[in-house]
Design an enzyme around this catalytic site. Structure first.
Site, PDB file in Angstrom:
ATOM      1  N   ASP A  14      28.475   5.516 -57.065  1.00 34.75           N
ATOM      2  CA  ASP A  14      29.127   4.400 -57.770  1.00 34.75           C
ATOM      3  C   ASP A  14      29.373   3.216 -56.850  1.00 34.75           C
ATOM      4  OD1 ASP A  14      29.408   5.723 -60.239  1.00 34.75           O
ATOM      5  OD2 ASP A  14      31.232   6.740 -59.566  1.00 34.75           O
TER       6      ASP A  14
ATOM      7  N   ILE B 280      29.431   8.578 -67.248  1.00 33.84           N
ATOM      8  CA  ILE B 280      29.577   7.897 -65.956  1.00 33.84           C
ATOM      9  C   ILE B 280      30.274   8.776 -64.920  1.00 33.84           C
ATOM     10  CG2 ILE B 280      30.406   5.751 -64.875  1.00 33.84           C
ATOM     11  CD1 ILE B 280      28.136   5.435 -66.965  1.00 33.84           C
TER      12      ILE B 280
ATOM     13  N   HIS C 197      37.083   0.773 -72.714  1.00 32.76           N
ATOM     14  CA  HIS C 197      38.383   0.145 -72.492  1.00 32.76           C
ATOM     15  C   HIS C 197      39.174   0.025 -73.794  1.00 32.76           C
ATOM     16  CE1 HIS C 197      35.568  -1.178 -69.366  1.00 32.76           C
ATOM     17  NE2 HIS C 197      36.581  -0.975 -68.564  1.00 32.76           N
TER      18      HIS C 197
ATOM     19  N   GLU D 276      35.112  15.311 -62.636  1.00 29.25           N
ATOM     20  CA  GLU D 276      35.992  14.682 -61.630  1.00 29.25           C
ATOM     21  C   GLU D 276      37.470  15.049 -61.781  1.00 29.25           C
ATOM     22  OE1 GLU D 276      35.120  10.449 -61.106  1.00 29.25           O
ATOM     23  OE2 GLU D 276      32.991  10.788 -61.451  1.00 29.25           O
TER      24      GLU D 276
ATOM     25  N   CYS E  28      30.796  -1.438 -63.039  1.00 33.73           N
ATOM     26  CA  CYS E  28      31.446  -1.699 -64.323  1.00 33.73           C
ATOM     27  C   CYS E  28      31.833  -3.157 -64.472  1.00 33.73           C
ATOM     28  CB  CYS E  28      32.644  -0.796 -64.544  1.00 33.73           C
ATOM     29  SG  CYS E  28      33.525  -0.313 -63.071  1.00 33.73           S
TER      30      CYS E  28
ATOM     31  N   LYS F 103      40.107 -11.239 -61.388  1.00 34.87           N
ATOM     32  CA  LYS F 103      40.570 -11.142 -59.996  1.00 34.87           C
ATOM     33  C   LYS F 103      40.934 -12.486 -59.409  1.00 34.87           C
ATOM     34  CE  LYS F 103      38.744  -6.831 -58.896  1.00 34.87           C
ATOM     35  NZ  LYS F 103      39.298  -5.896 -57.947  1.00 34.87           N
TER      36      LYS F 103
ATOM     37  N   CYS G  52      31.753   3.031 -68.801  1.00 36.76           N
ATOM     38  CA  CYS G  52      32.449   3.412 -67.568  1.00 36.76           C
ATOM     39  C   CYS G  52      32.933   4.853 -67.724  1.00 36.76           C
ATOM     40  CB  CYS G  52      33.620   2.450 -67.318  1.00 36.76           C
ATOM     41  SG  CYS G  52      34.277   2.544 -65.638  1.00 36.76           S
TER      42      CYS G  52
ATOM     43  N   ARG H 249      58.784   0.260 -55.665  1.00 37.88           N
ATOM     44  CA  ARG H 249      58.190  -0.180 -56.936  1.00 37.88           C
ATOM     45  C   ARG H 249      59.261  -0.288 -58.034  1.00 37.88           C
ATOM     46  NH1 ARG H 249      53.622   3.825 -58.190  1.00 37.88           N
ATOM     47  NH2 ARG H 249      55.037   5.235 -57.127  1.00 37.88           N
TER      48      ARG H 249
HETATM   49  N1  GLN Z   1      32.487   7.858 -61.604  1.00 38.07           N
HETATM   50  C1  GLN Z   1      33.662   7.094 -61.837  1.00 38.07           C
HETATM   51  C2  GLN Z   1      34.301   7.548 -63.140  1.00 38.07           C
HETATM   52  O1  GLN Z   1      33.587   7.955 -64.016  1.00 38.07           O
HETATM   53  C3  GLN Z   1      33.342   5.623 -61.929  1.00 38.07           C
HETATM   54  C4  GLN Z   1      34.573   4.778 -62.131  1.00 38.07           C
HETATM   55  C5  GLN Z   1      34.325   3.293 -62.035  1.00 38.07           C
HETATM   56  O2  GLN Z   1      33.257   2.808 -62.259  1.00 38.07           O
HETATM   57  N2  GLN Z   1      35.312   2.527 -61.735  1.00 38.07           N
HETATM   58  O3  GLN Z   1      35.509   7.465 -63.315  1.00 38.07           O
HETATM   59 ZN    ZN Z   2      32.826   1.774 -64.215  1.00 36.86          ZN
END
Ligand code: GLN
Ligand code: ZN
Length: 755
Positions: A597, A429, A692, A482, A641, A110, A724, A16
């Site tokens: 998800d 989320i 974002h 998470e 998302c 994409k 998200c 990289r």
């Molecule tokens: N559960 C994941 C998070 O909160 C969902 C991420 C995603 O939608 N890409 O990060």
């Molecule tokens: Zn998301």
């Protein structure tokens, strides 16, 4: 003579190097000269590597500092007005890609059905074009100076315009074909003058459903470009030409490339249609995946094409640019020898292309060793007990009901009774900030500097902190945060059987960003629970509802390199069963709300509409398989998302999640109309905070969005949540934003109570 060719090489570098050089440059730690020096070293190394692999036709201008579509916008002078005043070329280029304080970045999306993202060209009503051919010319000369005569690659005008966006509305970017063509003509003439005999012109749009305007545009464009100077290899990939075969084969250019990995069936039609004076390039080595080629099978295609077009007009190539595959398998020192013998990365793929070409030119004996090694690996792969687990295949073949025990209306009442949530319930989320400390602790743990107990207790502290913060904020449904996950797919792949991980298997996702997709090489199963420990721990800390958090089967499939010896749908079903086991274990552990998800469900859609239903059928079924085993009063959430739902609404509804959270704030709730018109039956959490953007949304903003949502969707179906996960955000803005989010939900509840 039959020639071996390549269509593009990964740019990022085995280690990289490009990523590191870009990031140092962006941070101001190094200057433009250092960046360009690294880029030139990478190009030189990659040209040399292709030459050593025995490739006769080597591309140039496939390299990019950020993205080849952005390069094309610069090439044709399609610089959006907000960047036009930036004088320095590098500064302007990166400003277009990444934005500045004064000018937002161009959009990114994409590239066809890959995980590579390109910068969407912007066209304006008074758009003019002007050629800046410096990049393709310089890179052609640079290779020539190294003794390598290359075939420059450019993105064709029709695909370029088809990917572009009309910014001030009211016109079709294809309207701009006429003024664009002279720029392409001039470019081709300059390349010819420089000594390029052939130019590879990529037109992957030819594998899509084309409008009549697009078809006409192809004819107009190539009637002119075919005469502009160098011979054109019109390059298609990622699919079948199908109804565009006549069109593509008859465009007045010197050659055509087709993807015989994705669509081997198109060879016959192309051989029948292609005029006798054309060169045919056949892509028989998979540029999109990491498995070793079955050389005998590929050679059968080469021979068949050779029989038709003869020895002088055939090229053997990878299916598409190798941009989408990792660089070199040799660097994988930690994979076991058996697994490694089943794989091929970019460098190995080129050796396969060479072996196939050599065998066609001089007979199979000339490439005997390579063919034999391939045959041994392919046979071992077919039979390996590491891959094929009869018990798992038997389980996947069992009929398991995909429906929940009761319809949503019944489930909703049971869940209401169990959870007693207020109107406009609030949740998030899943992820909370992955701070520097979290990443440092993980790195230390991986390096062995922090032991398991130390790492676990660190994660417990982080989790507890997140729980306390959510309690204090007054959220209704909590998450554990998470913190134990590096990545939402890798975390699960590491715990599932049938998955393997590489050390250097990086693939460019966008700009300097790379991903290292897991390899799904064998039948998938879940030896032990994967998430119960963390969900149960978090639940034990609080009286509030704790939501379990899983990645769905379609997303795990979509973001991995997937085995090709069985249909993707079967692999997905095996993953679905593993997730189902996890869902049931979470339920058993007392977790009553579980989110699965599926952010990648939509991006798995086939390129052609006619193929959508078949995909959606199995994708939705795999999701349902993972979710359908729970009791009526267990609440299943899902999350996606993105904001384009209109055309897949019935499939979304069929997933039958009790609650779906989606991105909406950026589109100002417009997409909710689709849910409203469709009478989407279950609960919806439209994202009211665009995570974002580094901005704390005000309570009033979110309240307004919710009120707007409530006009399209019955209020008793609405949830309140961000767009998200919050892992990329920092704690202060998360706290401030969620405080406002909870206040917005409360304000709506109060209003509802007073009217
Ligand atoms: N559960 C994941 C998070 O909160 C969902 C991420 C995603 O939608 N890409 O990060
Ligand atoms: Zn998301």
């Amino acid at each position: 003579m039959t020639r071996s060719a390549n269509l593009g090489f990964p740019r990022i570098g085995l280690h990289r190097e490009l990523k590191k050089a870009l990031e140092a440059f962006w941070k101001g730690e190094s200057g433009a000269a250092a960046l360009h020096a690294t880029a030139a070293q990478l190009r030189a190394r990659h040209w040399g590597l292709q030459h050593e692999a025995g490739i006769e036709v080597i591309p140039s201008n496939d390299f990019s500092l950020y993205d080849h579509v952005l390069d094309t916008a610069v090439l044709v002078g399609a610089i959006p007005p907000r960047f036009a005043t930036i004088a320095d070329a590098d500064t302007r280029y990166f400003a277009m890609a990444r934005g500045t304080d004064a000018a937002p970045a161009m959009e990114m999306t994409k590239w066809f059905d890959t995980n590579y993202h390109f910068i969407v060209p912007e066209l304006y009503r008074d758009q003019r074009f002007a050629l800046d051919a410096s990049k393709p010319l310089d890179q052609f000369r640079e290779a020539k100076a190294l003794g390598i005569k290359t075939r420059p690659v450019i993105l064709g005008p029709v695909t370029f315009l088809s990917l572009a966006k009309a910014k001030d509305g009211g016109f079709d970017p294809l309207d701009r074909l006429e003024p664009l063509l002279p720029v392409y003509e001039a470019l081709l003439a300059q390349l010819a003058a420089e000594g390029a005999d052939w130019v590879q012109v990529d037109e992957p749009a030819l594998v899509l459903d084309l409008s009549d305007r697009q078809k006409a545009a192809f004819e107009t464009a190539y009637a002119r470009l075919g005469k502009a100077g160098p011979k054109i290899l019109l390059t298609t990939y990622f699919g079948d030409l199908r109804d565009n075969t006549e069109l593509a084969a008859n465009l007045p250019v010197a050659g055509l490339h087709i993807d015989l990995v994705r669509a081997p069936g198109q060879l016959d039609g192309v051989l029948e249609t292609l005029p006798a004076d054309r060169t045919l390039s056949i892509g028989v080595v998979d540029g999109r995946n990491i498995w070793r080629t079955d050389l005998d099978a590929a050679f059968a295609l080469v021979s068949k094409a050779w029989d038709h077009v003869g020895p002088d007009r055939l090229e053997v190539a990878p299916s598409c640019s190798l941009l989408h595959s990792p660089v070199d398998l040799e660097a994988e020192t930690a994979l076991d020898a058996e697994l490694k013998s089943w794989l091929a990365f970019a460098r190995q793929k080129l050796e396969e292309v060479s072996a196939l070409t050599l065998a066609q030119k001089r007979g199979r004996g000339a490439a005997k060793a390579t063919f034999e090694a391939s045959a041994v690996a392919v046979a071992a792969h077919r039979a390996s007990p590491r891959i094929h687990k009869p018990a798992l295949k038997a389980r996947a073949a069992e009929a398991i009901p995909l429906e929940r025990a009761s319809p949503f209306a019944v489930r909703r009442d049971r869940q209401k009774a169990r959870f007693d949530l207020p109107a406009y319930p609030t949740t998030t989320i899943g992820s909370f900030p992955q701070t520097g400390e979290v990443r440092q602790a993980r790195a230390a743990f991986k390096k062995g500097q922090l032991d398991q107990a130390g790492y676990d207790s660190f994660l417990e502290q982080e989790t507890e902190r997140a729980v306390r913060i959510q309690e204090a904020l007054g959220l209704d449904v909590l998450v554990h945060g998470e913190f134990e996950r590096n990545d939402m797919v890798e975390y699960f792949g590491e715990q599932l059987d049938g998955f393997a991980f590489t050390k250097n298997g990086w693939v460019q996702s966008y700009g300097s960003r790379c991903v290292k997709p897991p390899l799904i090489y064998g039948d998938v199963s879940r030896p032990a629970p994967m998430t119960v420990r963390w969900s149960a721990f978090a639940a034990s800390l609080t009286d509030r509802h704790m939501k379990g958090m899983l990645t769905g089967p379609v997303t795990i499939l979509q973001w991995s390199f997937v085995r090709v010896d069985q249909p993707r749908s079967e692999t997905c079903r095996q993953i679905g069963l593993a997730i189902r086991d996890e869902v049931l274990d979470l339920e058993k552990a007392g977790i009553g709300i579980i989110q699965i998800d599926e952010p990648a469900l939509r991006e798995g859609l086939p390129l052609r509409r006619a193929d959508w239903n078949a995909y959606l059928r199995w994708a939705v079924d795999c999701f349902r398989l993972s979710a359908s085993g729970v009791a009526d009063d267990t609440q299943i959430h899902t999350h996606m998302c993105y904001a384009e739902f209109n055309d897949i609404m019935p499939a979304i509804a069929e997933m039958d999640a009790d609650v779906i959270s989606i991105e909406t704030s950026r589109s100002d709730m417009e997409l909710l109309e689709a849910f409203g018109t469709f009478n989407y039956p279950n609960d919806i959490g439209p994202g009211v905070w665009d995570i974002h953007a580094p901005r704390v949304p005000g309570r009033e903003d979110m309240e307004a969005l919710l009120r707007k949502a409530a006009r399209a969707i019955p209020p008793d179906q609405l949830w309140v949540n961000p767009d998200c996960g919050l892992k990329t955000r920092a704690w202060p803005e998360v706290k401030a934003s969620l405080k406002n989010l909870v206040a917005a939900a409360k304000a709506l509840r109060n209003r509802a109570a007073t009217v």
